[in-house]
Scaffold this motif. Structure first.
Motif, short mmCIF file in Angstrom:
data_model
loop_
_atom_site.label_atom_id
_atom_site.label_comp_id
_atom_site.label_asym_id
_atom_site.label_seq_id
_atom_site.Cartn_x
_atom_site.Cartn_y
_atom_site.Cartn_z
N ALA A 74 4.23 12.69 -4.39
CA ALA A 74 5.07 12.05 -3.38
C ALA A 74 4.25 10.91 -2.79
N PHE A 75 4.94 9.84 -2.41
CA PHE A 75 4.24 8.77 -1.72
C PHE A 75 5.22 7.98 -0.87
N ILE A 76 4.65 7.26 0.09
CA ILE A 76 5.43 6.43 1.00
C ILE A 76 4.93 5.00 0.88
N ALA A 77 5.87 4.07 0.83
CA ALA A 77 5.57 2.65 0.78
C ALA A 77 6.54 1.91 1.70
N THR A 78 6.06 0.85 2.32
CA THR A 78 6.92 0.04 3.18
C THR A 78 7.27 -1.24 2.44
N TYR A 79 8.56 -1.59 2.48
CA TYR A 79 9.04 -2.79 1.81
C TYR A 79 10.19 -3.36 2.61
N GLU A 80 10.12 -4.66 2.89
CA GLU A 80 11.15 -5.35 3.67
C GLU A 80 11.53 -4.58 4.94
N LYS B 265 0.84 -1.20 0.00
CA LYS B 265 0.00 0.00 0.00
C LYS B 265 0.87 1.24 0.00
N ILE B 266 0.31 2.32 -0.54
CA ILE B 266 1.00 3.61 -0.50
C ILE B 266 0.13 4.64 0.20
N ILE B 267 0.80 5.63 0.75
CA ILE B 267 0.17 6.85 1.26
C ILE B 267 0.75 7.95 0.38
N TYR B 268 -0.11 8.72 -0.28
CA TYR B 268 0.42 9.71 -1.21
C TYR B 268 -0.03 11.12 -0.85
N SER B 269 0.67 12.08 -1.41
CA SER B 269 0.35 13.50 -1.23
C SER B 269 0.46 14.18 -2.57
N GLY B 270 -0.60 14.85 -2.97
CA GLY B 270 -0.61 15.55 -4.24
C GLY B 270 -0.69 14.58 -5.40
#
Length: 101
Positions: free
Chosen positions: A17-23, A5-10
């Motif tokens: 921009a977006f944030i994703a968690t991996y490993e 999943k991502i959390i995005y802005s704009g």
């Protein structure tokens, strides 16, 4: 397809921009408007963040790149494997496509 999943802005065709968690790491994919191009760049700068809470992320996107531990590389926007809406998740193959610095 493994996804995260991502959390995005704009949003301008793609998330700005977006944030994703991996490993067990939190990644920030970041692009700012480029005055010289008069457009957004065609690639994201990719950073590893300290483990931020959802509240810390949503508090202010403006300073997230300053909270980053390190810049790990870049990835062309078109090489990020988004879901069809480009707003919910990315395929984890995206992390293999990051051009490491």
């Amino acid at each position: 397809m493994p996804e995260t999943k991502i959390i995005y802005s704009g949003f301008y065709d793609f998330p700005l921009a977006f944030i994703a968690t991996y490993e067990n790491a939190q990644y920030l994919f970041w692009r700012l408007f480029d005055d010289e191009l008069d457009d957004f760049p065609s690639e994201y700068d990719v950073y590893i963040l300290p483990d931020l809470s959802k509240e810390e992320i949503e508090q202010s996107w403006e300073y997230l790149s300053e909270k980053a531990k390190t810049c790990v590389g870049k990835i062309p926007v078109r090489q990020v494997a988004f879901d069809p809406t480009r707003r919910r998740f990315i395929d984890t193959v995206t992390f293999d496509r990051i051009v490491r610095e």
